[in-house]
Design an enzyme around this catalytic site. Sequence first.
Site, PDB file in Angstrom:
ATOM      1  N   TYR A  13    -134.455  84.932   1.518  1.00 12.42           N
ATOM      2  CA  TYR A  13    -134.464  83.652   0.775  1.00 12.42           C
ATOM      3  C   TYR A  13    -134.803  82.534   1.375  1.00 12.42           C
ATOM      4  O   TYR A  13    -134.988  82.267   2.479  1.00 12.42           O
ATOM      5  CB  TYR A  13    -132.663  83.527   0.592  1.00 12.42           C
ATOM      6  CG  TYR A  13    -132.438  82.271  -0.293  1.00 12.42           C
ATOM      7  CD1 TYR A  13    -132.699  82.168  -1.526  1.00 12.42           C
ATOM      8  CD2 TYR A  13    -131.671  81.089   0.231  1.00 12.42           C
ATOM      9  CE1 TYR A  13    -132.379  81.189  -2.579  1.00 12.42           C
ATOM     10  CE2 TYR A  13    -131.371  80.040  -0.371  1.00 12.42           C
ATOM     11  CZ  TYR A  13    -131.641  80.002  -1.883  1.00 12.42           C
ATOM     12  OH  TYR A  13    -131.097  78.928  -2.507  1.00 12.42           O
TER      13      TYR A  13
ATOM     14  N   ASP B  76    -139.606  80.936   8.423  1.00 15.31           N
ATOM     15  CA  ASP B  76    -138.336  80.349   7.650  1.00 15.31           C
ATOM     16  C   ASP B  76    -137.452  80.251   8.645  1.00 15.31           C
ATOM     17  O   ASP B  76    -136.722  81.185   8.728  1.00 15.31           O
ATOM     18  CB  ASP B  76    -138.171  80.776   6.308  1.00 15.31           C
ATOM     19  CG  ASP B  76    -137.117  80.000   5.709  1.00 15.31           C
ATOM     20  OD1 ASP B  76    -136.531  78.770   6.335  1.00 15.31           O
ATOM     21  OD2 ASP B  76    -136.918  80.217   4.529  1.00 15.31           O
TER      22      ASP B  76
ATOM     23  N   LYS C  21    -130.222  73.445   8.069  1.00 18.90           N
ATOM     24  CA  LYS C  21    -129.193  73.635   8.417  1.00 18.90           C
ATOM     25  C   LYS C  21    -128.381  73.113   9.764  1.00 18.90           C
ATOM     26  O   LYS C  21    -128.298  71.789   9.639  1.00 18.90           O
ATOM     27  CB  LYS C  21    -128.939  75.211   8.431  1.00 18.90           C
ATOM     28  CG  LYS C  21    -129.180  75.794   7.010  1.00 18.90           C
ATOM     29  CD  LYS C  21    -128.570  77.097   6.705  1.00 18.90           C
ATOM     30  CE  LYS C  21    -128.523  77.395   5.192  1.00 18.90           C
ATOM     31  NZ  LYS C  21    -129.582  78.215   4.772  1.00 18.90           N
TER      32      LYS C  21
END
Length: 427
Positions: A143, A238, A266
Site C-alpha cells: 500500500y 516506500d 508517520k
Amino acid sequence: MRSNSQQIIEQANRLIPGGVNSPARAFGAVGGTAIVMARGEGAMLLDVDGNRYIDYVLSWGPMILGHSHPAVVEALQKAVLDGTSFGTPTRNENRLAELLIDALPSVEMVRLVNSGTEATMSAIRLARGYTGRNRIIKFAGNYHGHVDSLLVAAGSAAATLSVPNSPGVTPGTAADTIVLPYNDPLAVAETFDQFGGELAAVIVEPVAGNMGCVIGTSGFLQTLRRETEKHGTVLIFDEVMSGFRVGYGGAQQRFGVMPDLTTLGKVIGGGLPVGAYGGKAEIMRHVLPVGKVFQAGTLSGNPLATAAGIATLEVLRETQPYAQLEQTTNRLAAGLLEAAKKHGIPANTACCGSMMTLFFNSQPVVDWNTAATCDTKRFARYFWAMANAGIYMPCSQFEALFLSIVHTDAMIEKTIAAAERFFAGDV
Ligand SMILES: *Cc1c(COP(=O)(O)O)cnc(C)c1O
C-alpha cells in the site's frame, strides 16, 4: 458498555461517509461499531465511555514515543505561540530535513509534504519526469497511499475491503502500473527483460506492513536494486511505515540495500500530518523550482508539524531505543504464538523492529497470496475478545501491530494472557 461510542458513530454515519475519515478506522473486517477514542496517555488509550486500552495501533504507526510524550507536547506548545503557518521558509524545515538526511543513508536531499500519499505521488511523478518513461512496477499487497496509479492490488483497507481497483481510477491511469507478486525475484527479472527500457520506477515497501507485517527477503530487494540499476529505472523504497520504525535508518540501513528515492511519513511527523520524499541529489534537483517537475503545498513544512517531527526524531536519536523495542516486540510475538500453539490454533508471526503480525495461518505469509489464506473469521473474534479485555489492536488481519517505547513488560504479559484466554475458548 460503549454507548457513547455507539451514539457518536450513529451521528457520524449521517455526516461522514461510513462515519470515518479513513476507511481503516471503520470496523468493516471485524464487524461491530468502531470505538471512539477520547485521550491517549503513553501506551494507553481512553475511549469516550471511560474504557482503557493498551494501544497497539499507535495511530497506525506514528506514535513510537507513545501518546503525549512530554518532549513533543513541549515542542508543540512552544511552536503554537509563534504562529501556526506562514507559507515562507522557516528554520525548522532545515532541522527536520537535516535529521532525515543524517538518518537515512541513501537520502541526500529531501522535500517535506503533508502525508505519505503525497510523498509517494510526488516520488512517482519525479521518477517519471526524471527518466522520461511512464511505466511503473508495484507489488501486490503493498500500500502506498491513495495515489490513483498505485491503487491497484493495494493492501491496507483496500485489501480488507477486497477492492483490487477502486472505481474512479481510470483504466488509462492503471494501465502504466505493472503489479507483481511480492518477494518474487524471478518475476521482477522477467518483467525487466520484457519492459526494462520503459520502466520509470519500482516502488516497494521493503518491509510490507499493509498485508500484515511481511519482510522483503534480501534476494528480492537485491534483485530490485540490480535490475533497476541495469535499466536506468528509479528504485523507490516506500518507508512511510518502516522509516524510523524498523531502525533509525529505516529498512535501507537494516538490510543494506540503497534505493534512489525514499518516501517517508508517520513517525517523522510525531502524530502531526507530515510526509517527505528524498534521495539522490541528482534526482531531487529535478523538482521545481530548480528542476521542472511540479510539486507544491500550502502547508508543507508547517511549523507545528516540523516541531513535533523534530522532537520525535531527536528523542529517538538520543535514546536509540530500537534494540529494546525489538526485544519487547519479539517477546509479544513469541508469547502470542506459544499461546495459540498451546491450544492447537494454526498461527504464524512476523516481526521487524517494533512492528509485528500474528497471522491465523498454517503456512508462513510471504506475499499477498499467502496472506489471503488467513482465517479472517477467527481474527474478527480475536479482535473483539482482545478489545473487551482492554487491548486495542488493528481491526484487520492485514494491518501490523506497533509498539512504542512506553509499552511495558507488564502490558505485554497482560496482552499474552488475554490472548491465551481467548484461544482456550475459541474452538
Ligand atoms: C500509511 C502509508 C502510506 C500513506 O500514508 P498517508 O499519510 O496515510 O497518506 C503510504 N505508504 C505506506 C507504506 C504506508 O504505510
